[in-house]
Design an enzyme around this catalytic site. Structure first.
Site, PDB file in Angstrom:
ATOM      1  N   PRO A 260       0.853  -1.192   0.000  1.00  0.00           N
ATOM      2  CA  PRO A 260       0.000   0.000   0.000  1.00  0.00           C
ATOM      3  C   PRO A 260       0.891   1.245   0.000  1.00  0.00           C
ATOM      4  O   PRO A 260       1.518   1.592   1.002  1.00  0.00           O
ATOM      5  CB  PRO A 260      -0.799  -0.114   1.308  1.00  0.00           C
ATOM      6  CG  PRO A 260      -0.150  -1.167   2.115  1.00  0.00           C
ATOM      7  CD  PRO A 260       0.854  -1.902   1.291  1.00  0.00           C
ATOM      8  N   ASP A 436       5.791   2.188   2.422  1.00  0.00           N
ATOM      9  CA  ASP A 436       4.821   1.120   2.664  1.00  0.00           C
ATOM     10  C   ASP A 436       4.004   1.529   3.885  1.00  0.00           C
ATOM     11  O   ASP A 436       4.522   1.573   5.007  1.00  0.00           O
ATOM     12  CB  ASP A 436       5.597  -0.192   2.908  1.00  0.00           C
ATOM     13  CG  ASP A 436       4.673  -1.389   3.084  1.00  0.00           C
ATOM     14  OD1 ASP A 436       3.503  -1.186   3.454  1.00  0.00           O
ATOM     15  OD2 ASP A 436       5.153  -2.518   2.860  1.00  0.00           O
ATOM     16  N   HIS A 437       2.748   1.828   3.665  1.00  0.00           N
ATOM     17  CA  HIS A 437       1.927   2.384   4.747  1.00  0.00           C
ATOM     18  C   HIS A 437       1.638   1.356   5.838  1.00  0.00           C
ATOM     19  O   HIS A 437       1.169   1.702   6.921  1.00  0.00           O
ATOM     20  CB  HIS A 437       0.627   2.943   4.165  1.00  0.00           C
ATOM     21  CG  HIS A 437       0.051   4.069   4.957  1.00  0.00           C
ATOM     22  ND1 HIS A 437       0.406   4.337   6.273  1.00  0.00           N
ATOM     23  CD2 HIS A 437      -0.857   5.021   4.638  1.00  0.00           C
ATOM     24  CE1 HIS A 437      -0.259   5.383   6.714  1.00  0.00           C
ATOM     25  NE2 HIS A 437      -1.031   5.823   5.744  1.00  0.00           N
ATOM     26  N   ARG A 438       1.926   0.078   5.580  1.00  0.00           N
ATOM     27  CA  ARG A 438       1.761  -0.912   6.651  1.00  0.00           C
ATOM     28  C   ARG A 438       2.841  -0.741   7.706  1.00  0.00           C
ATOM     29  O   ARG A 438       2.699  -1.166   8.844  1.00  0.00           O
ATOM     30  CB  ARG A 438       1.845  -2.337   6.080  1.00  0.00           C
ATOM     31  CG  ARG A 438       0.720  -2.691   5.130  1.00  0.00           C
ATOM     32  CD  ARG A 438       1.010  -3.991   4.423  1.00  0.00           C
ATOM     33  NE  ARG A 438       2.245  -3.937   3.650  1.00  0.00           N
ATOM     34  CZ  ARG A 438       2.766  -4.975   2.999  1.00  0.00           C
ATOM     35  NH1 ARG A 438       2.167  -6.145   3.026  1.00  0.00           N
ATOM     36  NH2 ARG A 438       3.878  -4.841   2.317  1.00  0.00           N
ATOM     37  N   ILE A 440       5.166   2.310   7.776  1.00  0.00           N
ATOM     38  CA  ILE A 440       5.429   3.714   8.129  1.00  0.00           C
ATOM     39  C   ILE A 440       4.111   4.472   8.008  1.00  0.00           C
ATOM     40  O   ILE A 440       3.435   4.383   6.970  1.00  0.00           O
ATOM     41  CB  ILE A 440       6.475   4.310   7.159  1.00  0.00           C
ATOM     42  CG1 ILE A 440       7.799   3.550   7.298  1.00  0.00           C
ATOM     43  CG2 ILE A 440       6.667   5.796   7.405  1.00  0.00           C
ATOM     44  CD1 ILE A 440       8.849   3.939   6.279  1.00  0.00           C
TER      45      ILE A 440
END
Ligand code: CAO
Length: 464
Positions: A260, A436-438, A440
């Site tokens: 993501p 990677d929004h998972r 950071i």
């Protein structure tokens, strides 16, 4: 007349007691010349042992987990009418698939080419076993010694470590998957150490078909883009994609679909830094060195990785753990005429900016000459993609998974900046941090970006 023959392990180079990791035939199976019988795996390579003759497998004398050396009995194959002299090709422990650095798909292609070239007549070196009129004693067939397992090709074009774990499968399974159009990178292996077995490929095909034909050709489950005949609207030409583009394309699509992505945009005032860099260039001590802006960016990014450990991490494949790295290796995207490659600068935290720019210039020259070694493209913790020498005001780079972030750099431009009293012309460097929004979150990305900006605006901060 039927003629049982012992099939022995051929000369497999300097290997003894090699593990049998797959047995690909059972009694009653019919095999052709070159049909793979078993797969061996040493610590350096995986190789199939093919049948030197066509016939029916009467006995299999080897099981998974056995260890074999040259001369070990693999199986007894009964030929229909032929004698070994009729066999058109020698058995060779071919399709050696170098592991630990080479690109398996590429090796496979090369080895297949080699298999096609291998058309030496067979040599029967094994003595006939004690004769027994009924049934006839099997003859030992010791095929022509094959070439020793080859080292990996010198230049897989992409950062292999960035491609995620390589599909672990024998050449026979790779061939089987290719025949069925199955992408091995999407299959979870149920064999030892995650090795992909024939059953896994069959199961994958079954489940893809059961999705009602909506899957894309890549097995991703996405609707396929319909094929279009472009020549209906004008003249077209079709050219093959370069090997690098094909491999990096798969990797980019996988990263794009799995991660993501969010991209945080910022800009750094590098007026002072650029003045400093230009001043250095005119000093005699630095006359021979090409000190680039990118050298500073690389060094600053290593500092950010120290200050924000999540930036230097990877998510475990089950998504439940963060693997924090205590080394600081940075990949830099290099544009070559064949496509994108990502050589890795190691231990950036321990190197000076001069060392880094010199090293990067050597690595990018070798990348463009296709001379990079596999290990020079492995082990990166984070990547930089700099388009600053070309142009643009910003872009959204794709995270080089399993890394968790990539820093995009665009072209610095003079811009008016409010200094509190008036607008002043300042050299502004656009920065785009995709993450990677998972791993950071947005606030942390903004803090990381602000850290990078302030270190570039005042490089004394690098000393802190
Ligand atoms: N702003 C303004 N000027 C810049 C700049 C920036 N951000 N970055 C570089 N420049 C300048 C350099 O200073 C250099 O000028 P000088 O010779 O006067 O110093 C000139 O542009 C050429 O730089 P360069 O591109 O040759 O060197 P580099 O160290 O900046 O970059 C490398 C090296 C290997 C990253 C670069 O050559 C390259 O291949 N870039 C493309 C990367 C890419 O394709 N990314 C996309 C990946 S996703 O598809």
């Amino acid at each position: 007349m039927s003629d049982p023959q012992n099939i022995l392990i051929p000369d497999i180079g300097d290997f003894d007691n090699v593990d049998v990791i797959e047995v690909l035939v059972s009694p009653g199976d019919t095999v052709d010349v070159e049909s793979p019988l078993i797969t061996l795996e040493s610590d350096k390579a995986t190789m199939d042992v093919p049948s030197p003759i066509a016939g029916t497998v009467t006995e299999v004398r080897i099981a998974v987990g056995d260890q074999v050396s040259q001369g070990s009995l693999v199986a007894i194959v009964t030929t229909a009418e032929s004698s070994p002299e009729d066999a058109p090709a020698a058995a060779t422990a071919q399709q050696t698939e170098a592991e630990g650095g080479g690109n398996p798909k590429e090796n496979e292609r090369e080895n297949e080419g080699e298999a096609e070239r291998a058309a030496e007549p067979p040599t029967e070196t094994g003595a006939q076993l004690p004769s027994d009129p009924d049934p006839p004693a099997p003859k030992a067939v010791d095929p022509t010694p094959p070439p020793a397992p080859r080292p990996p090709p010198s230049l897989p074009p992409v950062n292999e470590s960035d491609s995620g774990p390589l599909p672990h499968a024998s050449p026979a399974i790779r061939r089987f998957a290719r025949e069925l159009g199955a992408d091995l990178s999407k299959i979870n292996g149920s064999g030892t150490h995650g090795r992909i077995l024939k059953e896994d490929v069959a199961q994958f095909i079954k489940s893809t078909l059961s999705q009602g034909g909506t899957s894309g050709q890549d097995g991703s489950g996405l609707p396929a883009i319909p094929e279009v005949d472009f020549s209906r609207w004008g003249s077209v030409a079709t050219e093959p994609l370069s090997r690098i583009k094909k491999i990096s394309g798969r990797h980019l699509q996988r990263a794009w679909l799995n991660v993501p992505h969010v991209t945080h945009h910022d800009e750094a005032d590098i007026t002072e830094l650029e003045a400093f860099r230009k001043a250095l260039k005119s000093e005699r001590a630095y006359a021979q060195v090409r000190i680039t802006l990118l050298g500073f960016v690389i060094k600053v990014l290593a500092s950010a990785m120290k200050a924000f450990p999540t930036l230097n991490s990877s998510l475990s494949t089950d998504g439940k753990h963060l693997i924090l790295k205590h080394y600081f290796h940075i990949g830099v995207a290099v544009d070559t005429k064949n496509g994108l490659v990502v050589p890795v600068l190691r231990d950036v935290d321990t190197k000076s900016i001069l060392e880094l720019t010199t090293e990067l210039s050597a690595l990018s020259a070798r990348a463009r000459d296709r001379k990079l070694k596999p290990d020079e493209m492995q082990g990166g913790c984070i990547s930089i993609s700099s388009l600053g020498g070309i142009g643009g005001i910003g872009f959204t780079p794709i995270v080089n998974a399993p890394e968790v972030a990539i820093l995009g750099v665009s072209k610095a431009q003079m811009k008016p900046r409010w200094d509190g009293n008036a607008f002043a012309p300042r050299l502004m460097l656009p920065l785009d941090l995709s993450y990677d929004h998972r791993v950071i979150d947005g606030a942390e990305a903004a803090r990381i970006s602000a850290f990078i900006v302030s270190a570039l605006e005042d490089s004394r901060r690098l000393l802190l």
